[in-house]
Design an enzyme around this catalytic site. Structure first.
Site, PDB file in Angstrom:
ATOM      1  CE1 TYR A 112      -4.160  -1.313  -0.367  1.00  0.00           C
ATOM      2  CE2 TYR A 112      -3.615  -2.709   1.513  1.00  0.00           C
ATOM      3  CZ  TYR A 112      -4.451  -2.395   0.460  1.00  0.00           C
ATOM      4  OH  TYR A 112      -5.550  -3.145   0.209  1.00  0.00           O
ATOM      5  CD  GLU A 206       1.900 -31.385  10.885  1.00  0.00           C
ATOM      6  OE1 GLU A 206       2.512 -32.459  10.971  1.00  0.00           O
ATOM      7  OE2 GLU A 206       0.951 -31.208  10.104  1.00  0.00           O
ATOM      8  CG  ASP A 258      -0.168 -34.870  11.882  1.00  0.00           C
ATOM      9  OD1 ASP A 258      -0.148 -35.065  13.112  1.00  0.00           O
ATOM     10  OD2 ASP A 258      -0.946 -34.071  11.310  1.00  0.00           O
TER      11      ASP A 258
END
Lengths: 386, 565
Positions: A112, A206, A258
């Protein structure tokens, strides 16, 4: 006193090195070069290392993904380049102001701040953040400095908890004394200083849920560990923090994800870096990191068969396969850093069994199981994957 | 069965006005808009033809006054040679009379029915006589009110006045009062017709005052009066039996031979000897009973083996002598059958192509002037092809003009002309339309013909333009003519292509340059922040670098062009 024999803190190899004048000098050098070219009647240009898979390779020796030396030249007097040439200079000037005034801006703010209509046209300097972000990446590649060193930050993600004392500007605090939520890792970690580090290793987790579980079970205290929650794929801030803790403080890094292709990919990124940010591997990757779980062996060993989930997609031996998870695993098997017996065995086993297993599946045993048995057992016995 | 007497009870001799009423379409008086255009057309072409023949730069003024619902007064005034008093009734009152109908000459009108048709139209719609004011520039001005005696097909002057002419005015002004017509600014209306006329006649100054009082001027852009067309003798390949028969009745020549040599082009004494042999051969072939043999003989004759054909008949010399005698008899005694034989022989003979000196094209320069003057395009080009022949003996010539861009709005426009006369109707079936559409315009950088700011004018010039119907608004699809039009269009389009590619290149360069220049202020500001150099100076470095680059490019571009040229 460290309980672990397998995991021990090492001697530091890097020193805290943030230096804002380096960035400013680089910026001025580039500006001067452009100016000299145009004065001499030459078409000014930037040499920007090329992005994409074509310009990355795996450095066997240092075991990280690295950027090649292919350059793309961005000219001013080229219809296809002119706009980007202008944008590059705009961001460079903006960075110069940020760094010299010691202000930080987010990527969106940077967009911006530099967006405006070009006088006499209907064209904007930047139409979209998708135009400014790549320019910033180009600058990182071109000047070999981190975005964070240019005071441009991304959204923060991830937090840490453990007995270490950090100095952030004028504030100094122990990250285990900030409540159960720990300390959120900021977008840029360059300026942080580690005043005291009273942990033996860092456990990178995780999911936030698992990190919360471990904190509640007082795992960091009992095991003398630092918990780093990545909350999915590790942000640059988190990766840089891991890198610094390992190299500046000698902390061993153990990754806990995982047992599925996504989790293994998170590990791979922390360890070897990523294709996209290959030029930052020297600052972001930690090739010495090790993997604690979840592994396919855990399913058998801890009797978790009934809490596994099926892999998504079609297996390679079926018609139309491999797709989705299967395809991803096969791709990972091709990664140079997964070219070792243990990992190949894990990945093959995943395909054969057709299942995945989440960290939280360990709660099937009991809520305390992961903190009291699973992790201490594996880490202290050194049952880690490379 | 009905008695003949019964049947013939209804038999009546049709008057000219009756014929005219029934056949108005043939003369262009159909529809309220077109009828008005036709009236104007007849008057304006007469004015232009007359000026041309007299070598005067035409000034034509058309005024249309609305008198009531579908009721107008039409005034056409010119600065032409004027009409001698005794010819006024003939010009305006008699159909099929004129100075050109009986001559083989290119002209705007052809049958001489035009202005008397308009007088008739005025008369049968409003009942009013046509007011004619004319002077040949002598000491008097004639003012006459003309009507047509429809039963006798004769002009009748209802009232006549003579006025002094102190200033020596010369010209003709006619005023017609017409009903059942409408003035509309459409593509078939008067405005469009005069605009097209102005384009094809850049030497004419044409003015129009519309019913609402608006004055529209199509100014003159050329000071050259076109050479008047010259009479051409008919070419043997283009005549019919009836032409030969009637011409023979009228001629003052002493023999058929002298008549043929004197009144046709490309017939010499030697050709007459040949003609005699051909007629003899044809007579002999007709005596042959075996159809196959007959066919073979016709074929050989077509190949020019006339002597061999003759020799294959016993006693052919007798027939040749008979035919030779025919050539010596007075032409008025020529029978229909003999005329037929002559025309048949013409078909087998070879002649030089007809002379083309009678064709009067507008000319490339004048077409360009006309298009530029009226349409204000940014690019214009014209092609006048050399004369060609169709149907073996009718000379014709094609010219096209192309105007592009400028004040021309988007959308392809085809302006059709025959002998400079604008054709406003039946565009679809016209050979000009077919030819224009058959060109692959994309090959010439006109990507979307229907949106391109492109005007194509086509003028077909001939002593005998092959119209598709009596309306004379559409030219028949004669292969030779279509080919010529296509070639002319492609020639002009190639020049347009050259222009457009040059233009595209320049536009492209300017656009490129702009691309770089627009970023300069941004770049200068940023570089000034980075290096501390003053912004204005940095800006100038960049701008002069761009300037130098494009100047070099321009020079390079010019070299390319000169190499091509």
């Amino acid at each position: 006193m460290p309980k672990s024999k397998a995991v021990r803190r090492e001697k530091p190899r890097e020193r805290f090195s943030y230096d804002p004048t380096k960035v400013l000098t680089r910026l001025e050098e580039y500006g001067k070069k452009i100016l000299e070219d145009i004065k001499a009647g030459k078409n000014p240009y930037f040499d920007i290392p090329m992005r994409g898979i074509g310009n990355v390779y795996f450095d066997e020796k240092r075991r990280v993904i690295r950027m090649g030396d292919k350059l793309s030249r961005r000219y001013f007097l080229n219809v296809a380049h002119a706009r980007k040439f202008m944008q590059t200079l705009l961001i460079m000037a903006y960075v110069k102001r940020l760094v010299s005034e010691n202000k930080h801006a987010s990527l969106r703010e940077a967009y911006y701040a530099n967006k405006h209509t070009i006088p006499g046209t209907k064209e904007n300097t930047f139409e979209d953040q998708r135009e400014s972000d790549p320019i910033i990446e180009d600058l990182e590649r071109m000047m070999g400095v981190l975005r964070e060193e240019m005071h441009l930050t991304a959204d923060r993600r991830g937090y840490i908890y453990g007995d270490i004392v950090i100095r952030d500007g004028e504030d100094e605090f122990n990250t285990s004394k900030l409540g159960m939520g720990g300390w959120a890792v900021p977008g840029t970690v360059e300026h942080l200083q580690f005043v005291e580090v009273n942990v033996d290793y860092a456990l990178v987790v995780e999911t936030a849920a698992m990190a919360d579980r471990l904190i509640e079970e007082k795992f960091p205290k009992k095991e003398n560990a630092l918990i780093i929650a990545t909350q999915g794929q590790a942000s640059r801030g988190v990766r840089r923090l891991i890198h610094r803790l390992h190299y500046e403080e000698g902390l061993p890094i153990i990754v806990f994800t995982d047992g599925d292709p996504y989790g293994w990919y998170i590990y791979s990124t922390i360890k070897q870096g990523s294709i996209n940010l290959a030029y930052l591997s020297d600052k972001l990757a930690t090739p010495e990191a090790k993997f604690v779980g979840m592994t396919m062996d855990d399913i058998e060993r801890y009797g978790l068969k009934n809490v596994t989930e099926k892999l998504k997609g079609i297996p390679p031996n079926k018609k139309g396969g491999p797709t989705a998870d299967y395809k991803r695993i096969l791709e990972e098997m091709e990664y140079p850093w997964f070219q070792n017996k243990e990992w190949q065995r894990q990945l093959k086993m995943a395909i054969k069994m057709g299942v995945r297993i989440e960290q939280q599946a360990l709660a099937n045993k009991s809520l305390e199981f992961v903190a009291k048995k699973y992790l201490p057992e594996k880490i202290n016995n050194g049952e880690l994957l490379p | 069965m009905a008695e003949a007497n019964q049947l013939f009870k209804e038999f009546k001799i049709q008057s000219v006005s009756e014929f005219f009423r029934r056949n108005a379409a043939m003369l262009g008086y159909t529809g309220k808009i077109r009828s008005l255009t036709t009236v104007i057309h007849e008057a304006v072409t007469n004015s232009l033809d007359a000026c041309e023949e007299a070598g005067i730069l035409p000034y034509v003024r058309v005024e249309i006054e609305e008198l009531g619902r579908e009721h107008y007064k039409v005034i056409i005034e010119d600065n032409g040679p004027g009409i001698p008093e005794k010819y006024i009734t003939h010009v305006f009152g008699k159909m099929l009379a004129g100075t050109k109908a009986h001559r083989n000459i290119q002209s705007r009108g052809q049958q001489g029915i035009g202005i008397s048709g308009a007088v008739m139209f005025a008369q049968i719609t409003s009942g009013k006589a046509t007011r004619v004011i004319t002077s040949t520039g002598d000491d008097k001005i004639i003012e006459a009110w003309v009507k047509i005696d429809v039963d006798r097909n004769e002009g009748k002057i209802v009232k006549k006045e003579k006025h002094p002419n102190p200033k020596g005015w010369r010209g003709t002004r006619i005023e017609l009062e017409v009903k059942n017509v409408r003035y509309v600014r459409s593509k078939q209306g008067v405005y469009w017709y005069l605009k097209l006329t102005a384009i094809a006649n850049p030497h004419a100054h044409i003015e129009l005052i519309e019913p609402d009082g608006r004055l529209i001027v199509f100014p003159r852009s050329s000071e050259d009066v076109p050479e008047p067309p010259v009479e051409m003798k008919p070419h043997p390949r283009g005549v019919l039996t009836d032409d030969v028969y009637r011409m023979a009745k009228k001629t003052r020549r002493s023999s058929v031979k002298r008549f043929l040599v004197g009144e046709f082009s490309r017939i010499s004494d030697k050709k007459i000897d040949e003609l005699v042999e051909y007629i003899a051969a044809l007579r002999l072939i007709k005596t042959e009973d075996d159809k196959n043999v007959q066919e073979q003989l016709y074929e050989r004759l077509m190949k020019g083996e006339v002597k061999a054909v003759l020799r294959s008949f016993r006693g052919y010399t007798k027939v040749v002598k008979q035919v030779a005698k025919l050539m010596e008899k007075p032409p008025e005694k020529l029978s229909w059958h003999e005329a037929e034989e002559i025309v048949e022989a013409f078909k087998y003979m070879k002649f030089l192509a007809p002379p083309t000196h009678g064709l009067r094209p507008i000319g490339e320069e004048n077409i360009e002037k006309g298009l530029t003057n009226i349409l204000k395009p940014e690019f214009v080009t014209a092609v006048t092809r050399s004369p060609k022949v169709y149907s073996g003996g009718i000379p014709f010539q094609v010219e096209v003009g192309l105007a592009y861009g400028g004040e021309i709005p988007g959308g392809f426009e085809l302006l059709r002309y025959a002998n400079r006369v604008p054709l406003l109707f039946d565009a679809g079936s016209c050979v000009t339309t077919l030819a224009a559409r058959s060109v692959d315009w994309r090959r010439y950088k006109v990507d979307d013909l229907d949106r391109a700011p492109l005007v194509l004018m086509i003028n077909v010039i001939s002593v005998h333009v092959p119209y598709t119907g009596t309306g004379k608004q559409s030219i028949a699809n004669v292969e030779e003519i279509q080919n010529e039009i296509r070639l002319a269009i492609m020639d002009a389009a190639r020049r347009l292509q050259t222009y457009l590619s040059g233009k595209h290149r320049r536009l492209h360069q300017a656009k490129r340059r702009r691309t770089f220049e627009k970023y300069v202020p941004e770049i200068a500001r940023a570089l000034s922040v980075l290096t501390g150099e003053p912004e204005e100076e940095v800006k100038n470095y960049f701008l002069s670098y761009i300037e130098g680059h494009f100047a070099a490019k321009e020079a390079g571009g010019a070299e390319e062009v000169s190499e091509n040229a």
